[in-house]
Design a protein around this motif. Structure first.
Motif, PDB file in Angstrom:
ATOM      1  N   TYR A   1       0.771  -1.264   0.064  1.00  0.00           N
ATOM      2  CA  TYR A   1      -0.053  -0.052   0.001  1.00  0.00           C
ATOM      3  C   TYR A   1       0.710   1.186  -0.035  1.00  0.00           C
ATOM      4  O   TYR A   1       1.414   1.746   1.158  1.00  0.00           O
ATOM      5  CB  TYR A   1      -0.919   0.083   1.475  1.00  0.00           C
TER       6      TYR A   1
ATOM      7  N   ASN B   1       1.116   3.402  -5.593  1.00  0.00           N
ATOM      8  CA  ASN B   1      -0.048   2.468  -6.278  1.00  0.00           C
ATOM      9  C   ASN B   1      -1.271   3.280  -5.984  1.00  0.00           C
ATOM     10  O   ASN B   1      -2.559   2.524  -6.129  1.00  0.00           O
ATOM     11  CB  ASN B   1      -0.106   1.123  -5.545  1.00  0.00           C
ATOM     12  N   PHE B   2      -1.295   4.273  -5.195  1.00  0.00           N
ATOM     13  CA  PHE B   2      -2.535   4.957  -4.943  1.00  0.00           C
ATOM     14  C   PHE B   2      -2.930   5.893  -5.976  1.00  0.00           C
ATOM     15  O   PHE B   2      -2.388   7.041  -6.011  1.00  0.00           O
ATOM     16  CB  PHE B   2      -2.719   5.334  -3.587  1.00  0.00           C
ATOM     17  N   ILE B   3      -3.789   5.665  -6.776  1.00  0.00           N
ATOM     18  CA  ILE B   3      -4.235   6.594  -8.016  1.00  0.00           C
ATOM     19  C   ILE B   3      -4.935   7.925  -7.476  1.00  0.00           C
ATOM     20  O   ILE B   3      -5.661   7.595  -6.811  1.00  0.00           O
ATOM     21  CB  ILE B   3      -5.015   5.936  -9.132  1.00  0.00           C
TER      22      ILE B   3
ATOM     23  N   ASN C   1      -9.909  12.046  -4.418  1.00  0.00           N
ATOM     24  CA  ASN C   1      -9.118  11.897  -3.229  1.00  0.00           C
ATOM     25  C   ASN C   1      -7.975  12.822  -3.218  1.00  0.00           C
ATOM     26  O   ASN C   1      -6.917  12.594  -2.478  1.00  0.00           O
ATOM     27  CB  ASN C   1      -8.764  10.195  -3.356  1.00  0.00           C
TER      28      ASN C   1
ATOM     29  N   GLY D   1     -16.547   6.343   2.640  1.00  0.00           N
ATOM     30  CA  GLY D   1     -17.353   4.942   2.673  1.00  0.00           C
ATOM     31  C   GLY D   1     -16.519   3.670   2.444  1.00  0.00           C
ATOM     32  O   GLY D   1     -15.354   3.857   2.121  1.00  0.00           O
ATOM     33  N   VAL D   2     -17.082   2.540   2.536  1.00  0.00           N
ATOM     34  CA  VAL D   2     -16.144   1.227   2.266  1.00  0.00           C
ATOM     35  C   VAL D   2     -15.680   1.168   0.807  1.00  0.00           C
ATOM     36  O   VAL D   2     -16.124   1.625  -0.089  1.00  0.00           O
ATOM     37  CB  VAL D   2     -16.877   0.021   2.579  1.00  0.00           C
ATOM     38  N   GLY D   3     -14.376   0.729   1.147  1.00  0.00           N
ATOM     39  CA  GLY D   3     -13.670   0.505  -0.491  1.00  0.00           C
ATOM     40  C   GLY D   3     -13.293   1.677  -0.824  1.00  0.00           C
ATOM     41  O   GLY D   3     -12.747   1.605  -2.337  1.00  0.00           O
ATOM     42  N   LEU D   4     -13.038   2.527  -0.448  1.00  0.00           N
ATOM     43  CA  LEU D   4     -12.710   3.991  -1.154  1.00  0.00           C
ATOM     44  C   LEU D   4     -11.258   4.254  -1.008  1.00  0.00           C
ATOM     45  O   LEU D   4     -10.809   5.118  -1.271  1.00  0.00           O
ATOM     46  CB  LEU D   4     -13.462   5.062  -0.704  1.00  0.00           C
TER      47      LEU D   4
ATOM     48  N   LYS E   1      -9.283   4.144   2.488  1.00  0.00           N
ATOM     49  CA  LYS E   1      -8.845   4.863   3.479  1.00  0.00           C
ATOM     50  C   LYS E   1      -7.752   3.720   3.977  1.00  0.00           C
ATOM     51  O   LYS E   1      -6.828   4.802   4.347  1.00  0.00           O
ATOM     52  CB  LYS E   1      -9.959   4.614   4.624  1.00  0.00           C
ATOM     53  N   THR E   2      -7.865   2.864   4.088  1.00  0.00           N
ATOM     54  CA  THR E   2      -6.704   1.804   4.551  1.00  0.00           C
ATOM     55  C   THR E   2      -5.551   2.002   4.027  1.00  0.00           C
ATOM     56  O   THR E   2      -4.504   2.207   4.266  1.00  0.00           O
ATOM     57  CB  THR E   2      -7.383   0.477   4.941  1.00  0.00           C
TER      58      THR E   2
ATOM     59  N   ILE F   1      -7.125   3.260 -12.124  1.00  0.00           N
ATOM     60  CA  ILE F   1      -6.730   2.339 -11.300  1.00  0.00           C
ATOM     61  C   ILE F   1      -6.645   0.718 -11.829  1.00  0.00           C
ATOM     62  O   ILE F   1      -5.712   0.049 -11.418  1.00  0.00           O
ATOM     63  CB  ILE F   1      -8.164   2.190 -10.164  1.00  0.00           C
TER      64      ILE F   1
ATOM     65  N   LYS G   1      -3.483  -1.458 -11.688  1.00  0.00           N
ATOM     66  CA  LYS G   1      -3.497  -2.966 -11.071  1.00  0.00           C
ATOM     67  C   LYS G   1      -2.953  -4.000 -12.448  1.00  0.00           C
ATOM     68  O   LYS G   1      -2.113  -4.666 -12.078  1.00  0.00           O
ATOM     69  CB  LYS G   1      -4.874  -3.440 -10.897  1.00  0.00           C
TER      70      LYS G   1
ATOM     71  N   VAL H   1     -13.965   0.962  -5.108  1.00  0.00           N
ATOM     72  CA  VAL H   1     -12.682   0.407  -5.647  1.00  0.00           C
ATOM     73  C   VAL H   1     -12.457  -1.075  -5.203  1.00  0.00           C
ATOM     74  O   VAL H   1     -12.060  -1.694  -6.021  1.00  0.00           O
ATOM     75  CB  VAL H   1     -11.614   1.223  -5.059  1.00  0.00           C
ATOM     76  N   ARG H   2     -13.035  -1.340  -4.294  1.00  0.00           N
ATOM     77  CA  ARG H   2     -12.890  -2.839  -3.696  1.00  0.00           C
ATOM     78  C   ARG H   2     -13.675  -3.693  -4.705  1.00  0.00           C
ATOM     79  O   ARG H   2     -12.819  -4.697  -4.946  1.00  0.00           O
ATOM     80  CB  ARG H   2     -13.075  -3.119  -2.383  1.00  0.00           C
TER      81      ARG H   2
ATOM     82  N   GLU I   1     -11.800  -3.929  -8.133  1.00  0.00           N
ATOM     83  CA  GLU I   1     -10.721  -4.970  -8.038  1.00  0.00           C
ATOM     84  C   GLU I   1     -11.234  -6.504  -8.051  1.00  0.00           C
ATOM     85  O   GLU I   1     -10.664  -7.265  -8.559  1.00  0.00           O
ATOM     86  CB  GLU I   1      -9.925  -4.649  -6.656  1.00  0.00           C
TER      87      GLU I   1
HETATM   88  P1  ADP Z   1     -11.446   1.411   2.854  1.00  0.00           P
HETATM   89  O1  ADP Z   1     -10.313   1.280   3.800  1.00  0.00           O
HETATM   90  O2  ADP Z   1     -11.781   2.679   2.601  1.00  0.00           O
HETATM   91  O3  ADP Z   1     -12.678   0.489   2.959  1.00  0.00           O
HETATM   92  P2  ADP Z   1      -9.301   0.113   1.092  1.00  0.00           P
HETATM   93  O4  ADP Z   1      -8.196   1.046   1.443  1.00  0.00           O
HETATM   94  O5  ADP Z   1      -9.224  -1.223   1.905  1.00  0.00           O
HETATM   95  O6  ADP Z   1     -10.677   0.832   1.333  1.00  0.00           O
HETATM   96  O7  ADP Z   1      -9.263   0.078  -0.302  1.00  0.00           O
HETATM   97  C1  ADP Z   1     -10.037  -1.174  -1.051  1.00  0.00           C
HETATM   98  C2  ADP Z   1      -9.193  -1.600  -1.982  1.00  0.00           C
HETATM   99  O8  ADP Z   1      -9.209  -0.540  -3.187  1.00  0.00           O
HETATM  100  C3  ADP Z   1      -7.711  -1.920  -1.776  1.00  0.00           C
HETATM  101  O9  ADP Z   1      -7.199  -2.807  -2.389  1.00  0.00           O
HETATM  102  C4  ADP Z   1      -7.110  -0.639  -2.518  1.00  0.00           C
HETATM  103  O10 ADP Z   1      -5.607  -0.869  -2.840  1.00  0.00           O
HETATM  104  C5  ADP Z   1      -7.644  -0.252  -3.540  1.00  0.00           C
HETATM  105  N1  ADP Z   1      -7.841   1.485  -3.732  1.00  0.00           N
HETATM  106  C6  ADP Z   1      -8.688   2.134  -3.317  1.00  0.00           C
HETATM  107  N2  ADP Z   1      -8.503   3.313  -3.715  1.00  0.00           N
HETATM  108  C7  ADP Z   1      -7.580   3.329  -4.475  1.00  0.00           C
HETATM  109  C8  ADP Z   1      -6.768   4.342  -5.453  1.00  0.00           C
HETATM  110  N3  ADP Z   1      -6.960   5.426  -5.626  1.00  0.00           N
HETATM  111  N4  ADP Z   1      -5.991   3.672  -6.188  1.00  0.00           N
HETATM  112  C9  ADP Z   1      -5.455   2.388  -6.313  1.00  0.00           C
HETATM  113  N5  ADP Z   1      -6.080   1.578  -5.539  1.00  0.00           N
HETATM  114  C10 ADP Z   1      -6.881   1.868  -4.513  1.00  0.00           C
END
Ligand code: ADP
Ligand code: MG
Length: 477
Positions: free
Chosen positions: A144, A148-150, A155, A182-185, A187-188, A314, A318, A342-343, A346
């Protein structure tokens, strides 16, 4: 005549004074009390374990030199630590915490010869025996990264604030940095990226990533094991603390209290705090006001759903990382079809790649359509007007701008009417909203378009083919 403990310590202090600046002397050495001397073993009292650890970590050689100078080779230093329920006035001002606790005068001897590592140390809730600050595993995921974070409109603020923190942890006004969405966006991902960046730039800094849930669990365990102080001290040693999903602190008062204590300590010492939450701070229910107000001290930046362009980017990234080549059309199709987060995007890509490699099939549009169809059906899909317009324009090989323009040319009017027709059929949008998105027309125009298409497909064979083809493309039949 043998020297008294006071004299010995004063000699040591003289030496120390010459070797550190005044503030450091005041903070760390003037508060140490000499207790006793036995042969060449000097016992001193320090106010807390934290204090003792700090001395050990930063001033071990200075202390050794000072004691040796005064007592001769082989001299040993033993610390006696004041057992504490909480902090009190003996703590140097920079470390003072808001709580005023009682203090038991039960000196605890830690037999600690200088220059030999801790024999008793704070229990690390991450279970690394014999805690040493540098040994704390940051729990970061090295995949992470910012790279790799587009970046996209969705964002931009969060990403650039994260980068700034990564370059200068504790040195920006973004403290705490709160990332929410929200989820999958992402944050982590973003939270880890900041940690990874800091570790790259400052390898000596202690970075720790922990989910709020794990933090809570560790805290509960520490209460059960009677080691709450160790728990608190452990977290107070961290330079960069990343806590993921703080919304899970909601309604957990005791955990919030201990986090508040840790937060204050870190913040007052210029340490960086990074938090994530699935909603904005103002919307966090069941969270103490004093904690919420702390969250607002720094910067809250939100992550939103990525737009089409970002989704394409994105996916592209990948695929590139995996060394897989897929036609741009196909990538765009996936990005068009899946717009929830995004989740899921993917997830769809992974199933497609898995299908293709399991069955040794090429990644063709056909395969992708059937996969996306399954994927999307199972996650309640809604076709968007954007998608419809794109499919229609592709079909007639015309640019999207023309479709949305005021042009009255026949083919273009037809394409526009088809887009409106399918938008009415396949989405939940109102006539007005469809019109607005199809070149700023009113609801009557959309209604007229729907009627025209219905008429034409009955009377015009060629037109009927258009409708059928488009229907197929749009619903992946
Ligand atoms: P959250 O914590 O907000 O629920 P995550 O950080 O777990 O979301 O992201 C979900 C997936 O999407 C992860 O695999 C992450 O790598 C990918 N992802 C999210 N935003 C991006 C981005 N801007 N560019 C590339 N990958 C992203
Ligand atoms: Mg997450």
């Amino acid at each position: 005549m043998s020297k008294t403990v006071g004299t010995i310590w004063n000699e040591a202090l003289e030496f120390i004074k010459d070797n550190v600046d005044e503030q450091c002397y005041e903070t760390w050495f003037s508060t140490i009390k000499p207790i006793k001397i036995q042969g060449i073993v000097l016992t001193v009292q320090v106010p807390s374990k934290f204090f003792y650890e700090y001395l050990e970590e930063n001033y071990i050689s200075l202390l050794k030199a000072a004691i040796t100078k005064s007592l001769g080779e082989g001299a040993k230093l033993v610390y006696s630590i004041v057992m504490e329920n909480s902090y009190d006035n003996n703590i140097p001002p920079t470390m003072k915490l808001p709580s005023s606790g009682r203090r038991k005068h039960k000196p605890q001897s830690v037999n600690m010869p200088v220059a030999i590592t801790n024999e008793k140390s704070i229990k690390n809730p991450f279970v690394i025996p014999g805690l040493q600050k540098l040994n704390i595993d940051s729990q970061l995921n090295p995949n992470y990264t910012f790279d790799n974070f587009i970046e996209g409109d969705c964002n931009r603020l969060a990403r650039s604030a994260g980068l700034a923190v990564g370059k200068s942890p504790g040195g920006t006004s973004f403290n705490p940095l709160m990332l929410y969405g929200g989820v999958g966006l992402g944050k982590t991902h973003l939270a880890h990226s900041i940690g990874v960046e800091i570790k790259d730039n400052y390898p000596e800094k202690t970075v720790l990533y922990v989910s709020a849930e794990k933090f809570t669990q560790q805290f509960i365990d520490s209460i059960r094991n009677n080691s709450k102080n160790d728990f608190v001290h452990f977290y107070q040693m961290i330079d960069v603390l990343i806590i993921d999903d703080v919304q899970s602190f909601s309604g957990k008062e005791k955990t919030q209290d201990v986090f508040f204590e840790i937060f204050n300590h870190l913040h007052q010492n210029g340490k960086q705090i990074i938090l994530t939450s699935d909603r904005a701070p103002v919307e966090l229910q069941g969270m103490e006001q004093r904690l919420l107000s702390r969250f607002k001290w720094g910067l809250s930046a939100d992550l939103q759903k990525p737009g089409l362009e970002t989704r394409v980017a994105i996916l592209g990234k990948k695929l590139y990382n995996d060394g897989i080549e897929v036609e741009q059309d196909i990538v765009e199709f996936i990005a068009y079809s899946i717009n929830s987060n995004v989740r899921e995007l993917e997830g769809a890509l992974i199933s497609i790649l898995a299908q293709s490699s399991l069955n040794k099939k090429q990644i063709t549009m056909e395969l992708v359509k059937s996969m996306v169809d399954k994927f999307v059906k199972s996650t309640t899909r809604e076709i968007s007007i954007d998608f419809i317009q794109k499919v229609v324009c592709d079909y007639f090989d015309m640019p999207l701008e023309l479709l949305k323009s005021k042009t009255r040319k026949r083919e273009i009017v037809q394409a526009r009417q088809l887009s409106m027709y399918f938008s009415k059929q396949l989405t939940k949008n109102s006539l007005a909203s469809i019109g607005q998105q199809c070149g700023n027309k009113d609801h009557a125009t959309v209604l007229h378009a729907c009627r025209t298409v219905n008429n034409l497909k009955e009377t015009d064979k060629r037109f009927k083919t258009y409708v059928d083809d488009l229907q197929k493309r749009l619903t992946l039949a």
